[in-house]
Motif scaffolding. Structure first.
Motif, short mmCIF file in Angstrom:
data_model
loop_
_atom_site.label_atom_id
_atom_site.label_comp_id
_atom_site.label_asym_id
_atom_site.label_seq_id
_atom_site.Cartn_x
_atom_site.Cartn_y
_atom_site.Cartn_z
N PRO A 323 0.81 -1.23 0.00
CA PRO A 323 0.00 0.00 0.00
C PRO A 323 0.84 1.27 0.00
CG PRO A 323 -0.06 -1.07 2.16
CD PRO A 323 0.59 -2.04 1.22
N ASN A 324 1.96 1.29 0.72
CA ASN A 324 2.79 2.49 0.77
C ASN A 324 3.48 2.74 -0.56
OD1 ASN A 324 2.03 2.76 3.41
ND2 ASN A 324 3.90 1.88 4.26
N LEU A 325 3.96 1.66 -1.19
CA LEU A 325 4.57 1.80 -2.51
C LEU A 325 3.52 2.27 -3.51
CD1 LEU A 325 6.98 1.35 -4.45
CD2 LEU A 325 6.19 -1.01 -4.73
N LEU A 338 16.64 5.55 -6.47
CA LEU A 338 17.05 4.74 -7.61
C LEU A 338 17.97 5.51 -8.54
CD1 LEU A 338 13.67 2.94 -8.45
CD2 LEU A 338 15.58 2.13 -7.03
N VAL A 339 17.75 6.81 -8.66
CA VAL A 339 18.66 7.63 -9.47
C VAL A 339 20.07 7.58 -8.89
CG1 VAL A 339 19.20 9.99 -10.20
CG2 VAL A 339 16.84 9.16 -10.33
N ALA A 340 20.17 7.65 -7.56
CA ALA A 340 21.48 7.59 -6.91
C ALA A 340 22.13 6.22 -7.12
CB ALA A 340 21.36 7.89 -5.43
N ILE A 341 21.36 5.17 -6.93
CA ILE A 341 21.92 3.81 -7.04
C ILE A 341 22.38 3.52 -8.46
CG2 ILE A 341 21.34 1.36 -6.91
CD1 ILE A 341 19.43 2.12 -4.59
N ALA A 408 14.94 -2.82 -3.74
CA ALA A 408 15.10 -1.37 -3.92
C ALA A 408 13.88 -0.79 -4.63
CB ALA A 408 16.37 -1.09 -4.71
N ILE A 409 13.43 -1.43 -5.69
CA ILE A 409 12.26 -0.94 -6.43
C ILE A 409 11.02 -0.98 -5.54
CG2 ILE A 409 10.69 -1.51 -8.32
CD1 ILE A 409 13.15 -2.23 -9.99
N ALA A 410 10.94 -2.01 -4.68
CA ALA A 410 9.79 -2.13 -3.78
C ALA A 410 9.77 -1.08 -2.68
CB ALA A 410 9.77 -3.53 -3.16
N GLY A 411 10.86 -0.32 -2.53
CA GLY A 411 10.84 0.81 -1.61
C GLY A 411 11.79 0.76 -0.44
N VAL A 412 12.58 -0.29 -0.31
CA VAL A 412 13.48 -0.41 0.84
C VAL A 412 14.46 0.74 0.92
CG1 VAL A 412 15.38 -1.80 1.77
CG2 VAL A 412 13.27 -2.91 1.08
N THR A 413 14.89 1.26 -0.23
CA THR A 413 15.92 2.31 -0.23
C THR A 413 15.35 3.73 -0.22
OG1 THR A 413 16.05 2.10 -2.65
CG2 THR A 413 17.63 0.85 -1.35
N ASP A 424 6.82 -0.82 2.91
CA ASP A 424 5.88 -1.87 3.27
C ASP A 424 6.62 -3.04 3.92
OD1 ASP A 424 3.32 -0.83 2.03
OD2 ASP A 424 4.63 -0.82 0.28
N ALA A 425 5.95 -3.74 4.80
CA ALA A 425 6.59 -4.85 5.50
C ALA A 425 7.12 -5.90 4.54
CB ALA A 425 5.58 -5.48 6.48
N ALA A 426 6.45 -6.06 3.40
CA ALA A 426 6.86 -7.09 2.44
C ALA A 426 8.07 -6.69 1.61
CB ALA A 426 5.70 -7.41 1.49
#
Length: 464
Positions: A323-325, A338-341, A408-413, A424-426
């Motif tokens: 939901p957050n993503l 992602l731009v930085a990575i 990373a795409i899922a939002g961890v970074t 998100d937890a997942a």
């Protein structure tokens, strides 16, 4: 997969298709950097009598940028020639191949190695021999000996190898391209809710496949720009690496079985920096264009990094799991993380003790901080796992780049650049479920690091 069939046109030209690129400080020789570029992907080990080889009409290059402009400052160029010993035999070999000059070996490849630095070419070696393909226990009974014979230490300090290796990339292709199925991930429970049920264990689709590798181990002083200091926080310690393959612009087919001829300047047909960039980030209509351009032109593709299609697909494929993503994506906020990575390197201050930033030029390169030493116990999740010597700080052969990229795409970074965002937890659990342990041929502890190629006798086609 990393880049095995990433664009429509290069998928028709596997000899020039770069499939994986690795760049890391050599764990057994820490004053050097090892650069490995794989080509000719998805080789069936039993694919005779015309076994796989490099293209005599392809120019293979590994490029190093050490000043952050997305253009090569140092290039290692490999060019190949093929010789037939017995023109009246259809066989690859007529007996055991026990040495690189064996009379039983009918089709041999050699290469020249040229170093290009500051616009000046220096021929480092001429007519170095490649080992044969690993045909089987009778044809190539002591394959490791042949590899040792084909590994050369040059007077200029480089070590070099070119030849067949086991493909070390691991990915569950059949699942991922079936609408993003992640088999082990779908077995997990998040907040007490089972995500989705999928039958079966993950399958490494590239296992027991071979590639052709060009590998060079280079003293650090020959890839870094001159500077007074080379600390982990100094820009001079960071290099950008990518590989490319080029062909002559004009090819004329021979008449009535005559030899083809190629002429004109070389033009780039394939390149690779970060794994999965063209595969997952670049849209289908622009993949061939991306393969033809240098990294210095990658600002053209920044919009697809800032708002990657996969980030919008994950919430759709897994309802109520991200939901957050989903909110972040629908807000169309540019993904600065992602731009930085992928395009500029990670600036100092985002991750304690780490940076591999190269400046403001947006360019897809493997960025390696050469002042960060190898770790004795590598973590397959690299920087995400607290191991600063791993991807996206360069790339080692055992790094789980698929899981790292997906997370990373899922939002961890995202919290690196936006402290208000809660992944998100997942997101931290996203994975296809594979690791280096799922590669049958073990990686080596020394150069050229990729495992012994699979032979055709012991690795028949699936189902046979």
């Amino acid at each position: 997969m990393s880049s095995h069939r990433e664009a429509p046109e290069i998928a028709k030209d596997p000899v020039a298709d770069s499939s994986d690129l690795y760049a890391f400080v050599s764990p057994d020789k820490r004053d050097t950097v090892t650069l490995i570029a794989n080509y000719v992907p998805l080789q069936l080990p039993s694919g005779g009598p015309n076994f796989f080889e490099f293209g005599d009409d392809v120019r293979y290059e590994i490029h190093i940028d050490n000043d952050g402009d997305g253009r090569p400052d140092v290039t290692y160029r490999f060019e190949f020639t093929t010789e037939i010993t017995n023109p009246n035999s259809f066989l690859y070999n007529t007996g055991p191949i026990d040495s690189l000059d064996s009379k039983n070996w009918n089709r041999r490849q050699f290469y020249s190695l040229t170093r290009v630095a500051d616009g000046r070419e220096h021929r480092l070696a001429h007519k170095l021999a490649c080992p044969p393909c690993n045909v089987g226990p009778l044809s190539t009974p002591k394959y490791a000996d042949l590899v040792r014979q084909a590994t050369y230490s040059l007077s200029t300090g480089e070590r070099v190898f070119a030849g067949q290796r086991a493909d070390g990339f691991f990915v569950d292709l059949g699942a991922i391209f079936d609408l993003g199925t992640l088999r082990p991930f779908q077995q997990l429970h998040v907040a007490g809710k089972k995500i989705f049920k999928a039958e079966g264990d993950p399958v490494n689709a590239t296992d027991r496949m071979n590639v052709h590798s060009i590998a060079v181990q280079v003293p650090l002083e020959r890839v870094r720009r001159r500077a007074n200091r080379y600390g982990a926080g100094d820009r001079a310690s960071v290099i950008g690496v990518w590989t490319s393959a080029s062909r002559r612009q004009v090819r004329v087919l021979g008449d009535r079985g005559g030899a083809d001829t190629s002429t004109g300047p070389f033009t780039q047909v394939s390149r690779l920096g970060n794994p999965l960039f063209n595969e997952v980030i670049v849209p289908m209509s622009k993949k061939d264009l991306w393969n033809s351009l240098p990294p210095s032109e990658d600002k053209r593709f920044a919009q697809f990094v800032e708002q990657p299609e996969l980030a919008a697909l994950l919430p759709a494929l897994y309802p109520d799991v991200f939901p957050n993503l989903d909110k972040l994506t629908k807000a169309k906020k540019a993904r600065a993380d992602l731009v930085a990575i992928l395009l500029t390197g990670v600036p100092a201050g985002l991750i304690d003790g780490f940076t591999n930033a190269t400046g403001d030029v947006q360019a897809d390169m493997l960025r390696l901080n050469t002042a960060i030493p190898p770790t004795r116990r590598p973590d397959r999740f690299g920087v995400l796992g607290g191991d600063l010597a791993g991807f996206p700080n360069g790339r080692r052969v055992g790094d789980d780049v698929v899981s790292i990229a997906l997370r990373a795409i899922a939002g961890v970074t995202v919290p690196l650049v936006d402290k208000t965002f809660e992944p998100d937890a997942a997101a931290a659990a996203v994975t296809p479920g594979l690791s280096a342990a799922d590669v049958t041929a073990p990686f080596l502890g020394n150069f050229p690091y990729l495992g012994t190629p699979y032979d055709g006798f012991n690795n028949p086609p699936a189902g046979s």
